[in-house]
Design an enzyme around this catalytic site. Structure first.
Site, short mmCIF file in Angstrom:
data_model
loop_
_atom_site.label_atom_id
_atom_site.label_comp_id
_atom_site.label_asym_id
_atom_site.label_seq_id
_atom_site.Cartn_x
_atom_site.Cartn_y
_atom_site.Cartn_z
N LYS A 132 -6.88 9.51 0.27
CA LYS A 132 -5.86 10.52 0.52
C LYS A 132 -4.60 10.08 -0.21
CE LYS A 132 -2.50 10.97 3.34
NZ LYS A 132 -1.57 11.60 2.40
N CYS A 176 8.34 -1.21 -4.03
CA CYS A 176 8.23 -2.20 -2.96
C CYS A 176 8.60 -3.59 -3.47
CB CYS A 176 6.81 -2.18 -2.39
SG CYS A 176 5.54 -2.20 -3.66
N GLU A 206 14.26 -2.06 4.14
CA GLU A 206 13.91 -1.52 2.82
C GLU A 206 14.62 -0.18 2.64
OE1 GLU A 206 10.02 -1.40 0.23
OE2 GLU A 206 9.82 -0.04 1.91
N GLU A 257 -0.61 -2.97 2.01
CA GLU A 257 0.38 -3.35 0.99
C GLU A 257 1.63 -2.53 1.29
OE1 GLU A 257 2.92 -3.45 -1.41
OE2 GLU A 257 1.76 -2.05 -2.61
#
Ligand code: NAI
Ligand code: MG
Length: 472
Positions: free
Chosen positions: A169, A278, A378, A244
């Site tokens: 997906k 990231c 983040e 991840e």
């Protein structure tokens, strides 16, 4: 206008059972460029069923057969790069340096996996037992929008390398890119059911994937927040998860760093992929004794970076991927100011001269301490923090004092000293002195940055289980 009407199950493009639609927007213009018809839980069930059916045969394939499949996939994505680049530019807004890297990397992951399969020991011995590394079953992958081609290719390469059928997906916002890529992957002629692609949202299609009993392993790339929902859902089915996730990478400027070289490298990693990476080096750690000159240089070099139309080859920073991302970035800039950080450059709003499009101003905060939320969370946009340190021990302490541990960067003239410092950092990858991308290095993080690794033998290990045969 491009309307994505089909998903890909059992080797065919078919209409999904889901009927909901999502508009697709060009983030540089805010204009609608198409829409996607989304799949639903029934589509997931059909996709997993196709994968399950393909599993026994795929699990039996030889190294040579897997290598053949991987090289066919590589060839299918290598032709006519402009088509991939155009889709990524229009739907995602990445600048040309990044689309070029991304498309090249999409082909390279298949090639690197072919090499990995050649060298992997599927058959081993332990004690008196014969060991064979066997695929766990259907692999389900869920991927984000910040590098759609690369993520799909990486998950598929691991699926084929390990002999596990894939149900994926991709991010729903990337449906045009997905369609362009999957049409090519189809041309590689994989056996039916080995690759299945279902467009859809996280709460509908993602949730149906994570709760499907015939999914053995989930490989997820995206936010730490979604990863926690996925991992909880995976418990009942005893699925393995490979995650991840986000990062807050430190960039340690050592006291001997040559700023003319080091600052552009630090900014390149900090603002990589318009800050939506990231691995972005978002915490710049500077020696207190050199703070003034470092800040001056950071400001000058940042203000030289061109922000704007991703089709312009001079542009380094494109728009954020969506309005939601733009608003998130604005709120973090306000938060930094509320927390007492000081703007070195940038700030709220759009850059001058850009009235439309989800463009943010490249922003650097100074006077940041590592307990501020802007230093811990983040942000996922072009917003960097500068923190000061007294000596190397303090640099290491601040660098490692993070909930994340995905990537880190070290910059200094004395290469041995830089490497010694690199060895003290808790991160899945530490990049010394702007070393180029290594497509064979394992990828993944410590702490909230994830579980497990992708790429190479480390990547295959996560998708395989040993079977030991004991004979008298
Ligand atoms: P997200 O993590 O929600 O989306 C990534 C993928 O997960 C998408 O395919 C999404 O549909 C799916 N997903 C979301 N919720 C799910 C659920 N409950 N079950 C199953 N699948 C689910 O990321 P989002 O919301 O688009 O971005 C928010 C923030 O996440 C970003 O600002 C950034 O900080 C972080 N992020 C990190 C990425 C990375 O590369 N590590 C990539 C994308 C986002
Ligand atoms: Mg989300």
């Amino acid at each position: 206008m491009r309307n994505v009407e089909q998903i890909y199950i059992n080797g065919e493009f078919i209409e999904p059972r889901g009927t909901e639609r999502l508009d697709l927007i060009n983030p540089a213009t805010e204009e609608k460029i198409g829409s996607v018809r989304l799949g639903n839980a029934e589509d997931v069930a059909a996709a997993v069923k196709a994968g399950k059916k393909a599993f026994p045969e795929l699990a039996q394939t030889s190294k040579a057969e897997r290598v053949d499949m991987l090289l066919s996939l590589r060839d299918a994505v290598t032709a006519n790069p402009e088509e991939l680049i155009d889709a990524m530019t229009e739907e995602y807004g990445a600048p040309s340096y990044f689309t070029a890297f991304s498309v090249q990397n999409t082909a390279s992951v298949f090639e690197v996996m072919a090499e990995t399969v050649e060298n992997y020991d599927f058959d081993r011995t332990a004690g008196r037992s014969a060991i064979r590394m066997l695929p766990r079953g259907v692999l389900a992958a869920i991927t984000p929008w910040n590098s759609n081609f690369g993520f799909i290719a990486t998950k598929l390469a691991h699926a084929i390398g390990s002999g596990s059928p894939l149900v994926i997906k991709p991010a729903e916002q990337s449906a045009i890119q997905t369609e362009v890529l999957v049409k090519r992957l189809h041309k590689a002629g994989l056996p039916a059911g080995v690759l299945n692609v279902v467009n859809g949202t996280g709460p509908v299609v993602g949730a149906a994937i994570t709760s499907n009993p015939d999914v053995a392993t989930i490989s997820f790339t995206g936010s730490t927040q979604a990863a926690k929902i996925i991992q909880r859902a995976a418990i009942d089915g005893m699925k393995r998860v490979i995650l991840e996730l986000g990062g807050k990478a430190p960039t340690v400027l050592l006291p001997d760093a040559e700023l003319d070289k080091a600052i552009p490298i630090a900014l390149m990693s900090g603002f990589a992929n318009s800050g939506q990476a990231c691995v972005a080096g978002t915490r710049i750690l500077a020696p207190r004794s050199r703070m003034a000159e470092i800040c001056e240089k950071l400001k000058i070099e940042t203000e030289k970076l061109r922000v704007g139309d991703p089709r312009d080859p001079e542009v380094r920073i494109g728009p954020l991927a969506s309005q939601a991302q733009w608003e998130r970035i604005q709120s973090y800039i306000r938060l930094g100011l509320d927390e007492g950080a000081v703007l070195l450059t940038g700030g709220e709003g759009r850059p001058e001269g850009l009235e439309r499009g989800w463009f943010a101003r490249p922003t650097i905060f100074t006077n940041v301490t590592n307990n501020m939320r802007v230093a811990r969370e983040e942000i996922f946009g072009p917003v960097l923090c500068v923190l000061s340190y007294e000596d190397e021990n303090e640099a290491v302490e601040i660098a490692n004092d993070s909930d994340y541990g995905l990537q880190a960067y070290v910059l200094g003239i004395d290469a041995d000293r830089a490497t010694r410092l690199a060895e003290r950092l808790i991160a899945g990858r530490v990049v010394v002195n702007g070393a180029p991308h290594d497509p064979r290095a394992p990828f993944g993080g410590f702490k909230q940055s994830g579980i497990g690794r992708e790429i190479g033998a480390f990547g295959l290990d996560g998708l395989l289980e040993p079977r030991a045969v004991l004979t008298p």
